[in-house]
Design a protein around this motif. Structure first.
Motif, mmCIF file in Angstrom:
data_model
loop_
_atom_site.group_PDB
_atom_site.id
_atom_site.type_symbol
_atom_site.label_atom_id
_atom_site.label_comp_id
_atom_site.label_asym_id
_atom_site.label_seq_id
_atom_site.Cartn_x
_atom_site.Cartn_y
_atom_site.Cartn_z
ATOM 1 N N ARG A 153 61.853 41.248 23.579
ATOM 2 C CA ARG A 153 60.884 41.113 24.842
ATOM 3 C C ARG A 153 59.740 42.341 24.591
ATOM 4 O O ARG A 153 60.183 43.379 23.694
ATOM 5 C CB ARG A 153 61.505 41.366 25.977
ATOM 6 N N ASN A 154 58.647 42.045 25.295
ATOM 7 C CA ASN A 154 57.890 43.040 25.034
ATOM 8 C C ASN A 154 57.776 44.349 26.006
ATOM 9 O O ASN A 154 56.712 44.566 26.681
ATOM 10 C CB ASN A 154 56.398 42.408 25.287
ATOM 11 N N ASP A 155 58.910 44.820 26.118
ATOM 12 C CA ASP A 155 59.124 46.045 26.778
ATOM 13 C C ASP A 155 59.550 47.200 25.769
ATOM 14 O O ASP A 155 59.766 47.092 24.812
ATOM 15 C CB ASP A 155 60.436 45.926 27.828
ATOM 16 N N ALA A 156 59.701 48.311 26.298
ATOM 17 C CA ALA A 156 60.181 49.533 25.482
ATOM 18 C C ALA A 156 61.019 49.437 24.668
ATOM 19 O O ALA A 156 61.217 49.661 23.417
ATOM 20 C CB ALA A 156 60.071 50.841 26.597
ATOM 21 N N LEU A 157 62.274 49.082 25.384
ATOM 22 C CA LEU A 157 63.492 49.085 24.322
ATOM 23 C C LEU A 157 63.522 47.739 23.498
ATOM 24 O O LEU A 157 64.126 47.966 22.372
ATOM 25 C CB LEU A 157 64.741 48.939 25.291
ATOM 26 N N GLY A 158 63.042 46.605 23.882
ATOM 27 C CA GLY A 158 63.052 45.623 23.052
ATOM 28 C C GLY A 158 62.048 45.777 21.694
ATOM 29 O O GLY A 158 62.714 45.510 20.622
#
Length: 398
Positions: free
Chosen positions: A230-235
């Motif tokens: 996913r295009n989030d910080a953790l991903g």
């Protein structure tokens, strides 16, 4: 600078380094869920009769409930909330396990700062220790590859305490853009060429790290086996770690923080803020598992996810949870005895709770860390890595 040349603190016991490079040990990925993750939501004890009484608003419906928000049974006692559904596949494959009612056995204050420090340094209630447990593992083991300039990377701004004191380690918050311009590289080379040896060697390793990371195509990296980050910080952090592992640069450890776990009000276990945070976490681990641990060319990797403490067993008046004691941790890998929730369940009845309000710690987090260090990282220097503690292995590794 080799591992054998690292100057260790005087209080550490004598350590034994490997004779040569060891290609049989795993790369260790450390995920820290900062803020005190609510273990009673991440892996919920639906069969404990007190769970629903303590959490009338934020509890997750039982797996057999007639609700679209019902949990996913892990066994006849625990379940995952819907937001953690991406983790069912690695769990059912036998490559992911949870350890419940775990934490720091020594009673600490409910301060994030203290609890994070004690967990990351591998010993509670001791401010004399400046290094991290993972750093001491690296300092007491020979490098997997002697020529590697980067043994450990933190996908963070600033070095987390877990890796403070580690040889050949750097915080690299954005690996795809890590580096300096050519004129600056030349200036650094001139500046440190005749410097004191440790400073010169650190500068050389830093420049070599810039060079080796610049050869990896972070932006063009294509995950394997249909995995999608996913295009989030953790991903995106896990995607960068996967790129470095598959790039075969000699990386031995990586650390990343997952934030957003301090849920004092409007916790939102289902369809709210905590649900979003759990989805980010579960999706990142699922993609990493699918990308790195599946298929014919799987890498030797073990992932550990921890948090500094759990939340109060009872929901508060703001539909959230306050700082507590025990929580849950996750361990994932091909050589992990997955498909189970390891626990010594203390119970949630009032007389079973610590101080009448918190899930008791029955498994010390260091038991799990030490078992992974010895059995998957091939390092038996546990007295140096976890000083003044004798771990009890819990069957986390195969």
């Amino acid at each position: 600078m080799s591992a054998a040349s690292v100057t260790l603190p005087s209080w550490l016991p004598q350590v034994q380094f490997a004779e040569s490079e060891d290609g049989t040990r795993d790369v260790l990925v450390s995920v820290f869920l900062r803020g005190g993750a609510d273990g009673l939501s991440l892996v919920a004890p639906y069969a404990d009769p007190s769970y629903y009484a303590l959490r009338p608003t934020i509890a997750i419906p039982r797996p057999d409930a007639n609700s679209p928000n019902r949990g996913l049974a892990l066994d006849n006692f625990f379940m995952l909330p819907p937001a953690m559904a991406p983790l069912m596949a690695p769990y059912l494959s036998g490559e992911l396990l949870a350890v419940h009612a775990c934490g720091q056995a020594a009673t600490t204050s409910r301060s994030h700062f203290e609890a994070e420090r004690y967990l990351e340094q591998g010993k509670p209630d001791d401010y004399t220790i400046q290094s991290g447990w993972l750093a001491r593992h690296l300092a007491t083991s020979a490098p997997l590859r002697e020529s590697a300039p980067l043994r450990a990377a933190a996908i963070t701004y600033g070095m987390p305490r877990t890796l403070v004191g580690a040889p050949k380690s750097l915080p690299v918050p954005r690996p795809a853009s890590f580096g300096v311009s050519s004129p600056h590289i030349a200036a650094v080379q001139r500046m440190y060429n005749g410097a004191w040896t440790p400073m010169r060697d650190s500068a050389i390793d830093g420049l070599a790290t810039i060079a080796i990371l610049s050869r990896l195509d972070f932006n063009g990296y294509r995950p394997a086996n249909g995995a999608t980050y996913r295009n989030d910080a953790l991903g995106q952090a896990m995607r960068s770690i996967a790129t470095m592992i598959k790039g075969d640069i000699g990386l031995e450890a990586a650390h990343v923080d997952g934030n957003g776990w301090d849920t004092h009000a409007n916790q939102g276990t289902i369809g709210g803020g905590l649900a979003d945070t759990m989805t980010e976490f579960a999706s990142a681990l699922r993609a990493f598992w699918q990308d790195i641990m599946q298929g014919p060319t799987t890498a030797r990797v073990t992932l550990i996810a921890t948090t500094e403490f759990g939340r109060n067993a009872r929901e508060n008046g703001s539909f959230g949870t306050d700082h507590g004691r025990a929580s849950v941790m996750f361990v994932m890998g091909k050589a992990i005895a997955g498909g189970q929730v390891i626990r010594q369940w203390p119970g949630l009845a009032r007389e079973q709770l610590e101080d009448g309000q918190d899930l008791r710690v029955t498994i010390d987090t260091r038991d799990v860390l030490a078992e992974v260090v010895q059995n998957r990282l091939n390092n038996r220097n546990l007295a140096a890595i976890f000083p003044d503690y004798t771990p009890r292995f819990r069957g986390v590794t195969k």
